[in-house]
Enzyme design. Structure first.
Site, short mmCIF file in Angstrom:
data_model
loop_
_atom_site.label_atom_id
_atom_site.label_comp_id
_atom_site.label_asym_id
_atom_site.label_seq_id
_atom_site.Cartn_x
_atom_site.Cartn_y
_atom_site.Cartn_z
N HIS A 24 -3.87 -4.84 -0.03
CA HIS A 24 -3.56 -5.48 0.98
C HIS A 24 -3.56 -6.89 1.26
O HIS A 24 -4.54 -7.29 1.30
CB HIS A 24 -4.21 -4.83 2.23
CG HIS A 24 -3.80 -3.50 2.74
ND1 HIS A 24 -3.13 -2.98 3.47
CD2 HIS A 24 -4.39 -2.34 2.10
CE1 HIS A 24 -2.95 -1.64 3.69
NE2 HIS A 24 -3.78 -1.05 2.73
N GLU B 94 -2.86 -8.74 3.58
CA GLU B 94 -3.00 -9.20 4.60
C GLU B 94 -4.63 -9.14 5.08
O GLU B 94 -5.09 -9.52 6.17
CB GLU B 94 -2.18 -8.54 5.79
CG GLU B 94 -2.44 -7.20 6.01
CD GLU B 94 -2.01 -6.11 5.28
OE1 GLU B 94 -1.63 -6.62 4.00
OE2 GLU B 94 -2.16 -4.98 5.40
N CYS C 88 0.65 -1.16 0.11
CA CYS C 88 0.11 0.06 0.09
C CYS C 88 0.79 1.44 0.17
O CYS C 88 1.63 1.49 -1.06
CB CYS C 88 -1.04 -0.19 1.18
SG CYS C 88 -2.07 1.15 0.84
#
Lengths: 212, 434, 258
Positions: free
Chosen positions: A194, A196, A81
């Site tokens: 992202h 995650e 990001c």
């Protein structure tokens, strides 16, 4: 070797990235120590927030050179990001600010409309499919296990515009606009989305990253 | 003649030691170890004998510092509710009529509790209730809406609204003499249902909560029956309304004896002759305010109020009368604890919140000044000459305004509860830390 | 149109998941993490946690819950309730939240929107608006639906956007917990007035409720609570319905996460 270092410079959702990496088998170190960072076997540069603050955070912690040194050694670096955006030369977010300059290009605001046709909501938030624009192979990158059309979670108002198309690893389409979803130059990879926060698909990417 | 309140002497309130303890209250303020109630909380009173100098009975605290309401609530845990339900069924079987007449009366306002009781009786217990409502002093918009939707949702109802002038006068008097604006409502609330029961030949009345839920002593052997002292058994001559002897109301304040009808108790003989039973629904079904809210929302068009109730944190309890805000406020002045205390204590006992949370709620909301309807209520409590030609002469200051109300409040503060510090009123003891 | 996000909303009164009706009368439903995990596996696009009693008790107790959630749930998490300062926000973000939702603090001092957005990025600053219909306009409420602000919701939304909010979560106080459908008029009034994404919240009851709020209301995402917590619907029910009704959503197959 599965020890991953996450750069801890005060910005970014490090807990989540740490958890994501641990979930796929890594042992993770959070560090703001230039020595640890330079000598990591793999480095993750997270980031949430404004470009200027991110760069200032790195500078104040004395980490800009450490990251450059790391890159010179040649181990894999993953920017996520804002961490991806800082890899470029500069950004126009809240003024012109200098980035790490590891991948030539700029960070620009996502335009609100395509030639005045309609208004696009900013930020680009949500789950969007990525595809390979054809300049690099996903094989051998952290996108190795990903199929075109898989969904990932994006949330950003600015986008990376690399100088050369061959740095583009993945793209997504946001209401008619092509946006860089992933960029790569040698051992440096940047993901706008992202991993995650992208469920199992994202975890696949992290798993690949720690295992290449 | 009702004198206007004198400015009080702050000296009584400024020392650490105090000389006076009003209303016969316990001199030392204590808080229940289990809930947040204070030992100053009065038990439910027989209002017909309530005078300015009446001594208050308060809620009992046991040797562990736990209040009677909490102990009552703990007892509820060991009650066999199936057995109680069976008793309710038998009671209903005994009274049920299938010949087209009503067989029970449910007094209520269209709030969550009355919806709960009336709906259950009608739909689960096969009864044919007549609901009976004693009008609030001043309907709130949402209160009236809930009342209407209760009736239009399928309940028969008789609404009795007292003579507006008389009601206002009695309320003003109750405020001046007893600082108790709610008293006129209480008379009707307690006596209306038994009266209608008697006059229409419907021998079973279901009130909701037992007074013991709030800590009043249970005096009957049969806990399901309401003590008739609340609604009957008082001679006219010995009666006080608004703390004023009835004869004075008639002679000096221009109220006609017939206009006192709604406030009078029921003749006990009529109760006996008609075998009227006044019972508590809460004896048969475990009383749970929040449960009643859910029941009401799920089974009717009941809506919580659109704004937080003044002096507390909830939006669904007792929301139909604008005077309510002042009822609780005056209680707070006299006894140092008000609506948030009462609501929080109730929720602690039903295990919705814990004591720590209750304390935080009391700290945040208790004794909040009732700004939202203040102007309207002061106007309501005013006795101008054009509307009250004779009664207005009995008041030194017939028009109620904020400063009158504040002076009046001060005259009802007890030095053992309040102190005056830095130009402000503070409670000597609070359930929360400052 | 971007893919519509299907968000699971969990109201928390630590340590429990709770649910009320019209933001009143909270019932305890269980362990928030169990529910959150269930929704993650059902394919939720995001999780929203709100501490609904933070304003009553002057605390935000979501840190523990958040910590557990980030252990095994890998989708974005937004946290709100009682966040009053930059310090509060920093702590929540550090504990694993991706976005924060602010209501009361913003109404009391709108500049906090700008401060948060400047420091952490506007995408992390979700303005939470609780709207109640007052006969001719919607009024913004705070302290979890308890206090009224005298602010017109549409004007407030526009102001929030100007000040830097990245997203709005718009809850209908009238509809929430009632399962009687979204307040589509409300959502449309706001989406017509701002250029940032709007999440519609409050009132989902049946699966068809999604259609109007997306197609007429132009919501960018929907938040569901009651229907999920009481198992009336699952997220994949809703996802399939969208896919079959021309509402773009991410493709998610149930066997994905095990």
């Amino acid at each position: 070797m599965k020890d991953i270092v996450i750069v801890d410079y005060g910005m970014g959702n490090i807990k989540s990235i740490q958890r994501g990496l641990e979930q796929v088998g890594a042992s993770v170190i959070l560090s703001s120590d230039p020595v640890v960072i330079t000598n990591a076997s793999r480095l993750v540069l997270p980031g949430v927030g404004a470009f200027y603050d991110g760069m200032k955070g790195l500078q104040n912690a004395g980490l800009v050179n450490a990251i450059h040194d790391f890159v010179r050694i040649g181990n894999p670096l993953l920017g996520i990001c804002l961490g991806m955006q800082m890899l470029l030369d500069q950004s126009e977010e809240h003024g012109i600010h200098t980035g790490l300059g590891l991948i030539p290009g700029n960070v620009k605001m996502i335009p609100e409309s395509n030639h005045g046709e309609f208004s696009r909501k900013i930020p680009h938030i949500g789950w969007t499919q990525i595809k390979n624009p054809g300049f690099q192979n996903w094989k051998g990158s952290c996108l190795d296990d990903i199929q075109a059309g898989e969904y990932f979670y994006f949330v950003h108002s600015f986008m990376a515009v690399p100088e050369k198309k061959e740095y583009l690893l993945a793209q997504c389409e946001d209401e008619g606009l092509l946006v860089a979803a992933a960029i790569k130059r040698d051992n440096i990879t940047g993901l706008q989305f992202h991993p995650e926060k992208s469920g199992k698909a994202g975890l696949k990417i992290l798993h690949k990253f720690i295992n290449t | 003649m009702i004198q206007k309140p004198q400015k009080i002497d702050y000296k009584k309130f400024s020392d650490d030691k105090f000389d006076e303890v009003k209303y016969g209250l316990p001199p030392e303020v204590k808080f229940c170890k289990n809930c947040v109630e204070s030992n100053q909380r009065p038990s439910t009173t027989v209002e017909y004998h309530h005078k300015k100098d009446s001594k208050k009975e308060t809620v009992f605290f046991d040797e562990n510092g736990v209040c009677a309401a909490c102990n009552f609530s703990l007892e509820k845990d060991s009650i066999d509710w199936d057995a109680r339900d069976q008793m309710l069924r038998e009671l209903c079987d005994k009274h049920r009529r299938n010949d087209g007449r009503y067989d029970c009366i449910v007094p209520g306002s269209g709030g969550k509790d009355s919806i709960y009781v009336s709906h259950l009786l009608k739909n689960e217990y096969g009864m044919h209730p007549l609901t009976v409502t004693w009008s609030p002093h001043i309907y709130t918009e949402w209160g009236r809406k809930n009342f209407d939707s209760w009736i239009h949702g399928g309940q028969d109802n008789i609404l009795i609204t007292p003579n507006g002038r008389v009601h206002r006068l009695l309320t003003r008097l109750a405020v001046d003499v007893l600082f108790h604006p709610f008293q006129p409502f209480i008379f009707g609330q307690k006596s209306l249902a038994p009266k209608i029961a008697a006059s229409m030949g419907i021998p079973l009345v279901f009130y909701g909560e037992h007074e013991a839920e709030y800590g009043s002593e249970v005096e009957n052997d049969d806990e399901s029956i309401q003590d008739n002292k609340f609604y009957s058994d008082v001679s006219f001559e010995s009666m006080y309304l608004s703390g004023v002897p009835v004869e004075e109301l008639i002679q000096d304040f221009g109220i006609d004896k017939s206009e006192l009808q709604p406030y009078l108790p029921v003749d006990q003989n009529i109760i006996n002759d008609n075998n009227i039973e006044v019972r508590y629904f809460g004896y048969y079904k475990k009383w749970h305010p929040q449960g009643a809210y859910y029941y009401a929302v799920e089974n009717s068009n009941f809506s919580a109020a659109p704004e937080r109730t003044v002096g507390t944190y909830s939006k669904y309890s007792s929301i139909d009368d604008k005077i309510d805000d002042f009822h609780y406020y005056t209680t707070g002045i006299k006894f140092g604890r008000a609506r948030a205390t009462e609501d929080a204590a109730h929720e602690i006992r039903s295990r919705e919140i814990n004591r720590e949370e209750g304390v935080a709620l009391v700290k945040k909301f208790d004794l909040e000044w009732p700004e939202r309807f203040a102007d309207e209520v002061f106007k309501y409590l005013s006795i101008p000459e054009n509307e009250f030609p004779s009664a207005s002469k009995m008041f030194e200051q017939p028009i109620m305004d904020r400063s009158y109300f504040e002076d009046l409040s001060d005259s009802f503060r007890s030095p053992h509860i309040w102190k005056r510090e830095d130009g402000l009123w503070k409670l000597r003891r609070t359930v929360y830390k400052e | 149109m971007r893919n519509i996000r299907l968000i699971a909303r969990l109201d928390i009164k630590a340590p429990n998941l709770v649910k009320g009706i019209q933001l009143e009368g909270l019932r305890k439903l269980g362990d928030p993490n169990e529910f959150a995990l269930k929704y993650y596996l059902q394919g939720a696009d995001e999780i929203f946690y709100t501490d609904v009693v933070a304003s009553l008790y002057e605390r935000n107790s979501l840190l523990d819950i958040l910590e557990k959630t980030t252990n095994n749930i890998f989708i974005p998490i937004t946290v709100g309730g009682g966040l009053r300062s930059i310090k509060d926000v920093a702590a929540i973000l550090r504990a694993g939240a991706d976005k924060v939702s602010i209501n009361t603090a913003a109404i009391k001092d709108p500049n906090i929107i700008t401060a948060i957005s400047r420091k952490f990025g506007s995408q992390c600053m979700v303005l939470s608006i609780q709207a109640k219909w007052q006969g001719s306009y919607w009024e913004a409420y705070y302290d979890n639906g308890r206090e009224h602000s005298n602010l017109d919701v549409v004007e407030w939304a526009k102001k929030g956007e100007k000040l830097g909010a990245g997203e709005i979560i718009l809850t209908s106080v009238d509809k929430e917990g009632t399962t009687k459908g979204f307040d589509v008029e409300l959502v449309k009034a706001v989406t017509d007035s701002v250029q940032i994404p709007v999440i519609a919240s409050g009132g989902m009851g049946e699966i068809n409720d999604v259609d109007a709020v997306i197609k007429d209301g132009h919501a960018d995402a929907i938040a569901m609570a009651h229907v999920l917590h009481y198992n009336n619907l699952t997220i994949d029910n809703v996802r399939n319905h969208c896919a079959n009704n021309n509402i773009p959503v991410r493709v998610y197959t149930l066997t994905e996460n095990d």
